[in-house]
Design a protein around this motif. Structure first.
Motif, PDB file in Angstrom:
ATOM      1  N   LEU A 191      17.078   1.019  -6.171  1.00 27.44           N
ATOM      2  CA  LEU A 191      16.010   0.874  -7.153  1.00 27.44           C
ATOM      3  C   LEU A 191      14.979  -0.151  -6.679  1.00 27.44           C
ATOM      4  N   VAL A 192      15.464  -1.291  -6.198  1.00 28.30           N
ATOM      5  CA  VAL A 192      14.546  -2.332  -5.728  1.00 28.30           C
ATOM      6  C   VAL A 192      13.673  -1.805  -4.599  1.00 28.30           C
ATOM      7  N   LYS A 193      14.273  -1.076  -3.675  1.00 26.72           N
ATOM      8  CA  LYS A 193      13.524  -0.530  -2.543  1.00 26.72           C
ATOM      9  C   LYS A 193      12.418   0.404  -3.020  1.00 26.72           C
ATOM     10  N   ARG A 194      12.714   1.229  -4.024  1.00 22.64           N
ATOM     11  CA  ARG A 194      11.691   2.140  -4.556  1.00 22.64           C
ATOM     12  C   ARG A 194      10.561   1.371  -5.232  1.00 22.64           C
ATOM     13  N   ARG A 195      10.925   0.329  -5.976  1.00 25.56           N
ATOM     14  CA  ARG A 195       9.898  -0.440  -6.679  1.00 25.56           C
ATOM     15  C   ARG A 195       9.053  -1.278  -5.714  1.00 25.56           C
ATOM     16  N   VAL A 196       9.644  -1.717  -4.620  1.00 29.11           N
ATOM     17  CA  VAL A 196       8.861  -2.384  -3.578  1.00 29.11           C
ATOM     18  C   VAL A 196       7.831  -1.409  -3.021  1.00 29.11           C
ATOM     19  N   ALA A 197       8.260  -0.189  -2.731  1.00 27.72           N
ATOM     20  CA  ALA A 197       7.344   0.831  -2.206  1.00 27.72           C
ATOM     21  C   ALA A 197       6.227   1.132  -3.194  1.00 27.72           C
ATOM     22  N   ASP A 198       6.564   1.217  -4.483  1.00 31.78           N
ATOM     23  CA  ASP A 198       5.551   1.458  -5.518  1.00 31.78           C
ATOM     24  C   ASP A 198       4.527   0.320  -5.551  1.00 31.78           C
ATOM     25  N   THR A 199       5.020  -0.911  -5.416  1.00 29.96           N
ATOM     26  CA  THR A 199       4.137  -2.081  -5.471  1.00 29.96           C
ATOM     27  C   THR A 199       3.206  -2.123  -4.265  1.00 29.96           C
ATOM     28  N   VAL A 200       3.745  -1.837  -3.100  1.00 29.38           N
ATOM     29  CA  VAL A 200       2.928  -1.825  -1.878  1.00 29.38           C
ATOM     30  C   VAL A 200       1.892  -0.701  -1.944  1.00 29.38           C
ATOM     31  N   ALA A 201       2.287   0.444  -2.440  1.00 25.27           N
ATOM     32  CA  ALA A 201       1.344   1.561  -2.571  1.00 25.27           C
ATOM     33  C   ALA A 201       0.192   1.186  -3.494  1.00 25.27           C
ATOM     34  N   LEU A 202       0.500   0.484  -4.585  1.00 24.91           N
ATOM     35  CA  LEU A 202      -0.541   0.036  -5.504  1.00 24.91           C
ATOM     36  C   LEU A 202      -1.496  -0.926  -4.806  1.00 24.91           C
ATOM     37  N   ALA A 203      -0.945  -1.846  -4.022  1.00 20.49           N
ATOM     38  CA  ALA A 203      -1.783  -2.808  -3.304  1.00 20.49           C
ATOM     39  C   ALA A 203      -2.696  -2.109  -2.308  1.00 20.49           C
ATOM     40  N   VAL A 204      -2.158  -1.158  -1.581  1.00 23.69           N
ATOM     41  CA  VAL A 204      -2.962  -0.419  -0.596  1.00 23.69           C
ATOM     42  C   VAL A 204      -4.087   0.343  -1.291  1.00 23.69           C
ATOM     43  N   ALA A 205      -3.792   0.905  -2.462  1.00 20.23           N
ATOM     44  CA  ALA A 205      -4.810   1.661  -3.200  1.00 20.23           C
ATOM     45  C   ALA A 205      -5.884   0.748  -3.787  1.00 20.23           C
ATOM     46  N   GLU A 206      -5.495  -0.420  -4.252  1.00 21.28           N
ATOM     47  CA  GLU A 206      -6.425  -1.311  -4.943  1.00 21.28           C
ATOM     48  C   GLU A 206      -7.178  -2.254  -4.004  1.00 21.28           C
ATOM     49  N   LYS A 207      -6.611  -2.524  -2.828  1.00 24.13           N
ATOM     50  CA  LYS A 207      -7.226  -3.426  -1.842  1.00 24.13           C
ATOM     51  C   LYS A 207      -7.685  -4.754  -2.480  1.00 24.13           C
ATOM     52  N   PRO A 208      -6.745  -5.548  -2.987  1.00 23.30           N
ATOM     53  CA  PRO A 208      -7.106  -6.813  -3.637  1.00 23.30           C
ATOM     54  C   PRO A 208      -7.594  -7.851  -2.624  1.00 23.30           C
ATOM     55  N   ASP A 209      -8.280  -8.868  -3.142  1.00 20.50           N
ATOM     56  CA  ASP A 209      -8.749  -9.978  -2.301  1.00 20.50           C
ATOM     57  C   ASP A 209      -7.632 -10.976  -2.030  1.00 20.50           C
ATOM     58  N   ALA A 210      -6.592 -10.942  -2.826  1.00 19.33           N
ATOM     59  CA  ALA A 210      -5.416 -11.788  -2.617  1.00 19.33           C
ATOM     60  C   ALA A 210      -4.277 -11.225  -3.448  1.00 19.33           C
ATOM     61  N   VAL A 211      -3.053 -11.493  -2.997  1.00 16.77           N
ATOM     62  CA  VAL A 211      -1.858 -11.094  -3.746  1.00 16.77           C
ATOM     63  C   VAL A 211      -1.056 -12.345  -4.070  1.00 16.77           C
ATOM     64  N   VAL A 212      -0.748 -12.534  -5.352  1.00 18.92           N
ATOM     65  CA  VAL A 212       0.067 -13.665  -5.798  1.00 18.92           C
ATOM     66  C   VAL A 212       1.422 -13.119  -6.223  1.00 18.92           C
ATOM     67  N   LEU A 213       2.470 -13.549  -5.524  1.00 23.00           N
ATOM     68  CA  LEU A 213       3.839 -13.077  -5.764  1.00 23.00           C
ATOM     69  C   LEU A 213       4.587 -14.157  -6.528  1.00 23.00           C
ATOM     70  N   VAL A 214       4.941 -13.864  -7.775  1.00 21.49           N
ATOM     71  CA  VAL A 214       5.463 -14.897  -8.670  1.00 21.49           C
ATOM     72  C   VAL A 214       6.985 -14.840  -8.765  1.00 21.49           C
ATOM     73  N   ASP A 215       7.633 -15.940  -8.315  1.00 23.43           N
ATOM     74  CA  ASP A 215       9.079 -16.122  -8.466  1.00 23.43           C
ATOM     75  C   ASP A 215       9.852 -14.890  -7.969  1.00 23.43           C
ATOM     76  N   SER A 216      11.020 -14.576  -8.554  1.00 22.38           N
ATOM     77  CA  SER A 216      11.819 -13.372  -8.237  1.00 22.38           C
ATOM     78  C   SER A 216      11.979 -13.171  -6.739  1.00 22.38           C
ATOM     79  N   TRP A 217      12.695 -14.077  -6.086  1.00 24.75           N
ATOM     80  CA  TRP A 217      12.796 -14.099  -4.636  1.00 24.75           C
ATOM     81  C   TRP A 217      13.166 -12.754  -4.018  1.00 24.75           C
ATOM     82  N   GLY A 218      14.258 -12.149  -4.467  1.00 26.23           N
ATOM     83  CA  GLY A 218      14.759 -10.937  -3.831  1.00 26.23           C
ATOM     84  C   GLY A 218      13.747  -9.813  -3.807  1.00 26.23           C
ATOM     85  N   PHE A 219      12.970  -9.676  -4.879  1.00 22.93           N
ATOM     86  CA  PHE A 219      11.975  -8.608  -4.955  1.00 22.93           C
ATOM     87  C   PHE A 219      10.693  -8.993  -4.223  1.00 22.93           C
ATOM     88  N   THR A 220      10.161 -10.168  -4.526  1.00 22.02           N
ATOM     89  CA  THR A 220       8.838 -10.512  -3.991  1.00 22.02           C
ATOM     90  C   THR A 220       8.838 -10.773  -2.487  1.00 22.02           C
TER      91      THR A 220
END
Length: 396
Positions: free
Chosen positions: A73-102
């Motif tokens: 599940l974590v692996k799928r949600r990581v992929a979903d998050t990265v796909a969102l970032a690639v689509a949105e092309k943000p100026d910065a990414v802030v990864l908050v807490d949650s070590w294993g996932f972020t």
């Protein structure tokens, strides 16, 4: 020339959702309509404009073995998050807490979006366990926003630029707390001993700690039938806690999040599951006993990696056990009842511990500056520095 700034927030737990929302509000205060947000989060980040592609509740995982079970599940949600970032092309990414996932998201984004500033908000507690994570983080992100002064050296020695922004837990506003009103509304006499029980905010904590706390409180009630009991039902586990407390063979007042600080100030003594709530209790002036149990198999695997002497932050900052900690095999009803009973019976011991807890908070960091604003300033500085290094015109 200025144009709209897009910041991606990634928060996988309720605590991170709150921190991310505070940062978003501080950025809006600074830039107004010139900043917008995308990413992953819960209801608080949603209120700031973040439309999460999935429910972060499914990522509330604690324990080594539990993490293995949820790996797919974590692996799928990581992929979903990265796909969102690639689509949105943000100026910065802030990864908050949650070590294993972020950390997995950060490592993937390093390849998927090279050049985009990656900022970690809250580092892993390397002072407590697995110090090698400092090096891992340094290789994955550009900057760390640390909560406590004692965090920074661990990461800076690995070459990771770090800004200490402070913890929101040190800045909780308890001015509206009404301890006298809390007692009066529940028929608790002003001079009655009141034990406040805080079993945690994760489902696993409630499952493991509530039965132990119930047995400890039962022993205390047998010793002193007049002892008043109140139990905090954290928002994420409120229904579970309320249902469990309803079966206790003695009266216990269930406390909602709205009345939590009034209850803390009203308490004679607190019995709490280890976590940031210990800092809030110290701010409220409540002497406490801290306890924790991990799932047995997880603890057996994780125990060799625990290097810190204390689990409680202000104990660690002071390098002494101000609040008694009873962890794992020591988290028994007998030991908990003995430690809580000692404090209930000794007003001088309570006053001394409360004073030492308050003094310890000052060793955890600056309690005057607003952490969210300091975090916002650091995020904007990192974006500007990264843009300058690439020869771009700043958007700030």
């Amino acid at each position: 020339m200025s144009r709209h700034l897009k910041v991606m927030m990634v928060a996988a737990e309720a605590s991170g959702d709150a921190l991310g929302a505070g940062l978003a509000q501080a950025l809006k205060k600074r830039l107004g309509d010139e900043v917008g947000f995308v990413g992953v989060g819960g209801p608080k980040l949603a209120a700031e404009g973040v439309e999460s592609p999935f429910d972060i509740a499914e990522l509330s995982i604690f324990g080594w073995l539990e993490g293995i079970k949820a790996y797919g599940l974590v692996k799928r949600r990581v992929a979903d998050t990265v796909a969102l970032a690639v689509a949105e092309k943000p100026d910065a990414v802030v990864l908050v807490d949650s070590w294993g996932f972020t950390i997995r998201v950060a490592q993937a984004l390093k390849t998927a979006l090279p050049g985009v500033p990656l900022i970690k908000y809250v580092g892993p507690q390397v002072w407590a366990s697995r110090p090698g994570r400092a090096k891992t983080l340094a290789s994955a992100v550009d900057h760390l926003l640390a909560l406590y002064a004692f965090d920074a050296p661990w990461f800076e020695k690995e070459g990771l630029p770090t800004t200490v922004v402070g913890s929101q837990a040190l800045h909780v506003d308890m001015s509206a707390a009404d301890p006298a009103g809390f007692r009066a509304a529940r028929g608790i006499a002003p001079d009655a001993n009141l034990l406040l029980v805080l079993p945690g905010s994760r489902p696993s904590e409630i499952r493991l700690m509530t039965p132990v706390f119930e047995a400890a409180v039962a022993r205390l009630k047998r010793q002193d039938p007049s002892l008043e009991i109140a139990v905090v039902a954290a928002g994420t586990v409120a229904a579970d806690v309320t249902a469990r407390v309803a079966t206790w063979p003695f009266r216990a007042h269930v406390v909602t999040e709205a009345d939590k600080y009034s209850a803390m100030k009203a308490a004679t003594v607190a019995l709490a599951t280890s976590g940031t709530v210990s800092t809030e209790l110290a701010l409220a002036g409540a002497p406490m006993v801290i306890s924790y149990r991990f799932p047995p198999l997880s603890y057996a695997v994780m125990r060799p990696f625990f290097t810190g002497k204390y689990a409680t932050l202000f104990n660690h900052a002071s390098d002494e056990e101000i609040a008694r900690e009873l962890i794992q095999k020591d988290a028994t009803p007998e030991k908990l009842a003995a430690e809580v009973g000692r404090l209930l019976a000794d007003s001088e011991a309570r006053a001394e511990q409360a004073a030492r807890q308050t003094a310890a908070l000052d060793r955890m960091g600056d309690r005057s500056a607003d952490p969210s604003q300091l975090a916002a300033d650091a995020v904007l500085r990192v974006i500007a520095e990264k843009a300058a290094a690439k020869g771009q015109i700043s958007k700030l």
